[in-house]
Motif scaffolding. Sequence first.
Motif, PDB file in Angstrom:
ATOM      1  N   LYS A  43       0.826  -1.216   0.000  1.00 45.94           N
ATOM      2  CA  LYS A  43       0.000   0.000   0.000  1.00 45.94           C
ATOM      3  C   LYS A  43       0.860   1.265   0.000  1.00 45.94           C
ATOM      4  N   ALA A  44       1.911   1.284   0.809  1.00 42.52           N
ATOM      5  CA  ALA A  44       2.772   2.465   0.886  1.00 42.52           C
ATOM      6  C   ALA A  44       3.467   2.738  -0.447  1.00 42.52           C
ATOM      7  N   LEU A  45       3.898   1.688  -1.127  1.00 42.87           N
ATOM      8  CA  LEU A  45       4.501   1.873  -2.442  1.00 42.87           C
ATOM      9  C   LEU A  45       3.457   2.346  -3.455  1.00 42.87           C
ATOM     10  N   LYS A  46       2.279   1.775  -3.402  1.00 41.21           N
ATOM     11  CA  LYS A  46       1.194   2.167  -4.320  1.00 41.21           C
ATOM     12  C   LYS A  46       0.885   3.653  -4.167  1.00 41.21           C
ATOM     13  N   GLU A  47       0.913   4.136  -2.916  1.00 38.29           N
ATOM     14  CA  GLU A  47       0.667   5.562  -2.667  1.00 38.29           C
ATOM     15  C   GLU A  47       1.735   6.436  -3.331  1.00 38.29           C
ATOM     16  N   ASP A  48       2.893   5.865  -3.595  1.00 37.87           N
ATOM     17  CA  ASP A  48       3.985   6.601  -4.243  1.00 37.87           C
ATOM     18  C   ASP A  48       4.126   6.202  -5.722  1.00 37.87           C
ATOM     19  N   GLY A  49       3.093   5.580  -6.270  1.00 39.24           N
ATOM     20  CA  GLY A  49       3.066   5.292  -7.699  1.00 39.24           C
ATOM     21  C   GLY A  49       3.781   4.027  -8.137  1.00 39.24           C
ATOM     22  N   ILE A  50       4.077   3.128  -7.192  1.00 34.58           N
ATOM     23  CA  ILE A  50       4.764   1.882  -7.524  1.00 34.58           C
ATOM     24  C   ILE A  50       3.857   0.714  -7.147  1.00 34.58           C
ATOM     25  N   ASP A  51       3.524  -0.127  -8.117  1.00 31.88           N
ATOM     26  CA  ASP A  51       2.621  -1.250  -7.873  1.00 31.88           C
ATOM     27  C   ASP A  51       3.401  -2.564  -7.843  1.00 31.88           C
ATOM     28  N   ILE A  52       3.481  -3.176  -6.657  1.00 32.70           N
ATOM     29  CA  ILE A  52       4.145  -4.486  -6.551  1.00 32.70           C
ATOM     30  C   ILE A  52       3.156  -5.586  -6.185  1.00 32.70           C
ATOM     31  N   ALA A  53       1.877  -5.277  -6.238  1.00 32.24           N
ATOM     32  CA  ALA A  53       0.870  -6.298  -5.930  1.00 32.24           C
ATOM     33  C   ALA A  53       1.082  -7.488  -6.860  1.00 32.24           C
ATOM     34  N   GLY A  54       1.104  -8.666  -6.310  1.00 30.99           N
ATOM     35  CA  GLY A  54       1.293  -9.878  -7.097  1.00 30.99           C
ATOM     36  C   GLY A  54       2.746 -10.255  -7.326  1.00 30.99           C
ATOM     37  N   LYS A  55       3.667  -9.397  -6.918  1.00 34.65           N
ATOM     38  CA  LYS A  55       5.089  -9.708  -7.071  1.00 34.65           C
ATOM     39  C   LYS A  55       5.463 -10.850  -6.131  1.00 34.65           C
ATOM     40  N   LYS A  56       6.318 -11.727  -6.576  1.00 31.45           N
ATOM     41  CA  LYS A  56       6.781 -12.855  -5.768  1.00 31.45           C
ATOM     42  C   LYS A  56       8.046 -12.471  -5.015  1.00 31.45           C
ATOM     43  N   THR A  57       8.167 -12.958  -3.804  1.00 33.95           N
ATOM     44  CA  THR A  57       9.394 -12.750  -3.045  1.00 33.95           C
ATOM     45  C   THR A  57      10.451 -13.729  -3.544  1.00 33.95           C
ATOM     46  N   ARG A  58      11.725 -13.399  -3.306  1.00 33.83           N
ATOM     47  CA  ARG A  58      12.827 -14.224  -3.810  1.00 33.83           C
ATOM     48  C   ARG A  58      13.775 -14.616  -2.682  1.00 33.83           C
ATOM     49  N   SER A  59      14.468 -15.708  -2.900  1.00 37.76           N
ATOM     50  CA  SER A  59      15.456 -16.205  -1.949  1.00 37.76           C
ATOM     51  C   SER A  59      16.850 -15.733  -2.342  1.00 37.76           C
ATOM     52  N   VAL A  60      17.593 -15.228  -1.367  1.00 33.85           N
ATOM     53  CA  VAL A  60      18.970 -14.822  -1.617  1.00 33.85           C
ATOM     54  C   VAL A  60      19.818 -16.035  -2.026  1.00 33.85           C
ATOM     55  N   ILE A  61      19.485 -17.195  -1.516  1.00 32.43           N
ATOM     56  CA  ILE A  61      20.220 -18.412  -1.877  1.00 32.43           C
ATOM     57  C   ILE A  61      20.020 -18.743  -3.359  1.00 32.43           C
ATOM     58  N   ASP A  62      18.804 -18.514  -3.866  1.00 35.91           N
ATOM     59  CA  ASP A  62      18.561 -18.744  -5.297  1.00 35.91           C
ATOM     60  C   ASP A  62      19.422 -17.814  -6.158  1.00 35.91           C
ATOM     61  N   LEU A  63      19.549 -16.560  -5.752  1.00 31.89           N
ATOM     62  CA  LEU A  63      20.391 -15.624  -6.497  1.00 31.89           C
ATOM     63  C   LEU A  63      21.858 -16.052  -6.415  1.00 31.89           C
ATOM     64  N   PHE A  64      22.280 -16.479  -5.233  1.00 29.32           N
ATOM     65  CA  PHE A  64      23.646 -16.952  -5.036  1.00 29.32           C
ATOM     66  C   PHE A  64      23.913 -18.183  -5.907  1.00 29.32           C
ATOM     67  N   ASN A  65      22.992 -19.141  -5.882  1.00 25.15           N
ATOM     68  CA  ASN A  65      23.160 -20.374  -6.660  1.00 25.15           C
ATOM     69  C   ASN A  65      23.118 -20.123  -8.163  1.00 25.15           C
ATOM     70  N   ALA A  66      22.497 -19.028  -8.570  1.00 20.84           N
ATOM     71  CA  ALA A  66      22.447 -18.654  -9.983  1.00 20.84           C
ATOM     72  C   ALA A  66      23.729 -17.925 -10.410  1.00 20.84           C
ATOM     73  N   ASN A  67      24.693 -17.865  -9.482  1.00 23.19           N
ATOM     74  CA  ASN A  67      25.991 -17.220  -9.757  1.00 23.19           C
ATOM     75  C   ASN A  67      25.860 -15.750 -10.122  1.00 23.19           C
ATOM     76  N   ARG A  68      24.904 -15.070  -9.504  1.00 22.69           N
ATOM     77  CA  ARG A  68      24.763 -13.639  -9.729  1.00 22.69           C
ATOM     78  C   ARG A  68      25.997 -12.928  -9.173  1.00 22.69           C
ATOM     79  N   GLU A  69      26.412 -11.898  -9.858  1.00 20.07           N
ATOM     80  CA  GLU A  69      27.514 -11.070  -9.390  1.00 20.07           C
ATOM     81  C   GLU A  69      27.014  -9.641  -9.260  1.00 20.07           C
ATOM     82  N   TYR A  70      27.438  -8.995  -8.197  1.00 22.74           N
ATOM     83  CA  TYR A  70      27.008  -7.635  -7.905  1.00 22.74           C
ATOM     84  C   TYR A  70      28.205  -6.786  -7.510  1.00 22.74           C
ATOM     85  N   GLU A  71      28.160  -5.539  -7.898  1.00 18.63           N
ATOM     86  CA  GLU A  71      29.196  -4.618  -7.443  1.00 18.63           C
ATOM     87  C   GLU A  71      28.942  -4.242  -5.987  1.00 18.63           C
ATOM     88  N   TYR A  72      27.675  -4.115  -5.623  1.00 20.14           N
ATOM     89  CA  TYR A  72      27.282  -3.807  -4.256  1.00 20.14           C
ATOM     90  C   TYR A  72      26.233  -4.808  -3.799  1.00 20.14           C
TER      91      TYR A  72
END
Length: 136
Positions: A43-72
Amino acid sequence: VHNSARSQFAEEYALRFAKTLRKDIRAESAGLEPGELNPYVVKALKEDGIDIAGKKTRSVIDLFNANREYEYVVTVCSREAEERCPVFPGISKRLNWPFEDPADFTGTPEEIAEKTRILRDRIKGKVEAFVRSIEG
């Protein structure tokens, strides 16, 4: 921790400011134990014009196992929870911004919503300053 609130704010504002400031930034949020989106955050994001309704949450382990690389990697949880996060390959900087967890907010629905808006604005300000400060 659950990818349900703080990291959702951070991801969405990183993407917004990257676009607005024409920075080449990719942002992904994830949690140690993915759960359901916090409805007050949605709701707070929607009030600021961002709609995340229906978005799925993600696991940090899944990102790690996918060999994602990040600068930060920026964590927005407590120091204790942050210590449980995996170390991603190729990281040059790891930051911890320990914001309070909206799941712990108490009071009437209106009071919880207001506390969530205050948190949203604090995270938004921190993310905007961060995005402005990096090359990209």
